[in-house]
Scaffold this active site. Structure first.
Site, PDB file in Angstrom:
ATOM      1  N   ASP A 141      68.462  20.909 136.820  1.00 61.56           N
ATOM      2  CA  ASP A 141      69.653  21.589 136.284  1.00 61.56           C
ATOM      3  C   ASP A 141      70.493  22.387 137.295  1.00 61.56           C
ATOM      4  OD1 ASP A 141      67.875  20.957 134.257  1.00 61.56           O
ATOM      5  OD2 ASP A 141      67.796  22.970 133.423  1.00 61.56           O
ATOM      6  N   GLU A 161      67.991  23.256 124.889  1.00 65.39           N
ATOM      7  CA  GLU A 161      67.910  23.816 126.236  1.00 65.39           C
ATOM      8  C   GLU A 161      69.324  24.102 126.755  1.00 65.39           C
ATOM      9  OE1 GLU A 161      63.972  21.805 128.143  1.00 65.39           O
ATOM     10  OE2 GLU A 161      65.727  20.524 128.281  1.00 65.39           O
TER      11      GLU A 161
HETATM   12  C1  FRU Z   1      66.294  21.571 131.314  1.00 63.07           C
HETATM   13  C2  FRU Z   1      65.063  22.398 131.612  1.00 63.07           C
HETATM   14  C3  FRU Z   1      65.316  23.834 131.226  1.00 63.07           C
HETATM   15  C4  FRU Z   1      64.351  24.574 132.102  1.00 63.07           C
HETATM   16  C5  FRU Z   1      64.386  23.765 133.365  1.00 63.07           C
HETATM   17  C6  FRU Z   1      63.074  23.715 134.109  1.00 63.07           C
HETATM   18  O1  FRU Z   1      66.387  20.421 132.075  1.00 63.07           O
HETATM   19  O2  FRU Z   1      63.960  21.861 130.927  1.00 63.07           O
HETATM   20  O3  FRU Z   1      65.144  24.110 129.852  1.00 63.07           O
HETATM   21  O4  FRU Z   1      64.748  25.895 132.331  1.00 63.07           O
HETATM   22  O5  FRU Z   1      64.765  22.453 132.995  1.00 63.07           O
HETATM   23  O6  FRU Z   1      63.219  23.100 135.351  1.00 63.07           O
END
Ligand code: FRU
Length: 492
Positions: free
Chosen positions: A25, A204
């Site tokens: 992300d 998320e």
């Molecule tokens: C989304 C996610 C978020 C989390 C991160 C962990 O892709 O699952 O919810 O904070 O990636 O790397």
């Protein structure tokens, strides 16, 4: 192909990707001191997901990037999961006696003592030197809830109408909103989403921001982005939905019915995207970037030494439609800086004989406009070898635009990768306009001025070097085709 950094096989040339190792992300995007910051979920020791750090880069134009050292490292509260950053202009936090600085709000992801149960809490760090170094707040974590396991990805913004910071947080199958006077103490405000939209996966990386509809300041709507995680029961894997509504500083009210599902992108590879904070109001753009991958196969992509890139940065706007306000996305205007020579063809008719063009590079922007005549469908094929092609097709009767990457190149790493991606789309004055960005191992398609977007990874064995225009069961008029070669942003 070599092992030289940014020259490896499949390495995107005008998209952001980390110098090496794993990225997911985008995080902490904020504009400050004439720099756009991009932090990102990063595993610096592996090419698959692992202990999360915040990698860091800055840009002046959202196209060229300068890599900076890792900004945040795991600590006693856990790994550093996704989150956001803001400028604390008025020193509400008390961290900035001399001059405004940056505050990052992120999830500390650990486990409960003597247990495997994830313990996700929100922490903050601040920087007095434009993001170069960070101090973690001694009062961390600043927000926790022992009853909620999926409790992460805080996105914070200043809500001037109520003079408060607002945090939107992903909480399992909903989002929760919290408010704070100072970024340190947070109070629960409301919860949204229980029955609304898609619940195909864990919620998320939410975002919440206001935009005028068709640029009219007296008609503003709030846009909520919510990414939904992978679920084996759905072929699409992880993807991003959005809601349109009202927000008064406390509660979000959905303009649409609970059943309405709005997708941000009709391609498989745009996830966990959120928007930049603190772009000055004189500028007024709401800029967005997503992770150009999908949890279904992200860890398996056929790249060596690095893994994943971001989408092109995009400007988000709202436009009115018969069904209500809808998001429109357009590639960042800064793309102009890397446009090289272009060639244009205009005003001809396509019949059962395909019209072929050579592409001088696999870094191309392609702009086209068709006018429907009597054909059932029309479109273009982006081709590398005789068997490897992406087919972009508009079905006139169904009003459906599709991007077929079933035979676009290497699919072997995941059964879910081969796919025909589709979006309902109406012709505008009987015309279809497309803007394509082909970059080595990705294709982004923006249709009818950004009304629909498709982001797709593709792994051709050889660079795409040919483009064929086709028209099936009748003729189609091509108003124009413009082929523009784009520069690599990593060439220096
Ligand atoms: C989304 C996610 C978020 C989390 C991160 C962990 O892709 O699952 O919810 O904070 O990636 O790397």
């Amino acid at each position: 192909m070599t092992n030289e950094v940014y020259k490896e096989k499949h390495r995107p040339q005008f998209h952001f990707s980390p110098e090496q190792k794993w990225m997911n992300d985008p995080n902490g995007m904020v504009y400050f001191n004439e720099e756009y910051h991009l932090f990102y979920q990063h595993h610096p020791f592996g090419t698959t997901w692992g202990p999360m750090h915040w990698g860091h880069a800055v840009s002046k134009d959202l196209i060229h990037w300068e890599h900076l050292p890792i900004a945040l490292f795991p600590d006693e509260y856990g790994d550093i999961f996704s989150g956001s950053a803001v400028v604390d202009w008025n020193n509400t936090s008390g961290f900035f006696e001399e001059a405004p600085g940056l505050v990052a709000i992120y999830t500390s992801a650990g486990t409960y003592p003597d247990s495997d149960r994830p313990c996700q809490r929100q922490s903050i760090a601040y920087s007095k030197d434009a993001g170069r170094t960070w101090i973690k707040y001694e009062g961390n974590p600043v927000l926790s809830d022992i009853n909620i396991t999926d409790y992460r990805d805080p996105k914070v913004f200043w809500h001037s109408e109520t003079n408060k910071w607002v945090m939107i947080l992903a909480t399992g199958q909903t989002v929760m909103l919290y408010t704070s006077p100072n970024l340190l103490e947070w109070e629960f405000a409301s919860e949204f989403g229980n029955r609304a939209g898609s619940h195909a996966g864990v919620w998320e990386c939410p975002d919440l921001f206001k935009l005028p509809v068709d640029g009219e300041d007296n008609n503003e709507k709030w846009v909520m982005l919510v990414s939904i995680g992978d679920n084996p029961e759905f072929k699409e894997g992880s993807r991003t939905q959005y809601f349109i509504g009202q927000f008064d500083g406390t509660t979000f009210v959905n303009d649409n019915t609970d059943e309405t599902i709005l997708w941000l992108d009709y391609g498989r590879d745009n996830y966990a995207g959120v928007s930049w904070s603190d772009i000055p109001s004189e500028d007024g753009r709401r800029m967005y970037i997503g992770w150009m991958s999908n949890w279904r196969y992200a860890n398996l992509l056929p790249t060596d030494g690095w893994r994943s890139a971001m989408t092109l940065p995009r400007e988000l706007t709202l436009t009115a439609s018969d069904e209500g306000a809808r998001l429109v996305q357009k590639p960042v205007v800064g793309i102009e800086a890397i446009r090289k020579g272009a060639s244009i063809s205009e005003n001809f008719t396509i019949d059962s004989n395909d019209v072929s063009y050579e592409m001088v590079s696999d870094r191309m922007e392609v702009n086209l406009e068709w006018e429907a005549q009597n054909a059932d469908s029309f479109g273009l094929v982006v081709q590398s070898t005789a068997d490897e092609k992406i087919i972009i097709q508009y079905d006139v009767a169904k009003g459906l635009l599709s991007v077929d990457r079933t035979n676009a190149g290497d699919n072997s790493f995941s059964e879910s990768f081969a796919a025909v991606q589709e979006a309902p789309l109406k012709l505008k004055n009987n015309k279809l306009e497309l803007q394509l960005f082909i970059d080595t191992s990705s294709l982004e398609v923006f249709a009818n001025d950004g009304e629909a977007a498709f982001t797709s990874l593709v792994f051709p064995s050889k660079p795409y070097n040919q483009l064929n225009l086709f028209s099936k069961e009748g003729t189609t008029k091509l108003n124009y085709l413009k082929l523009t070669e784009l520069d690599s942003i990593w060439s220096k």
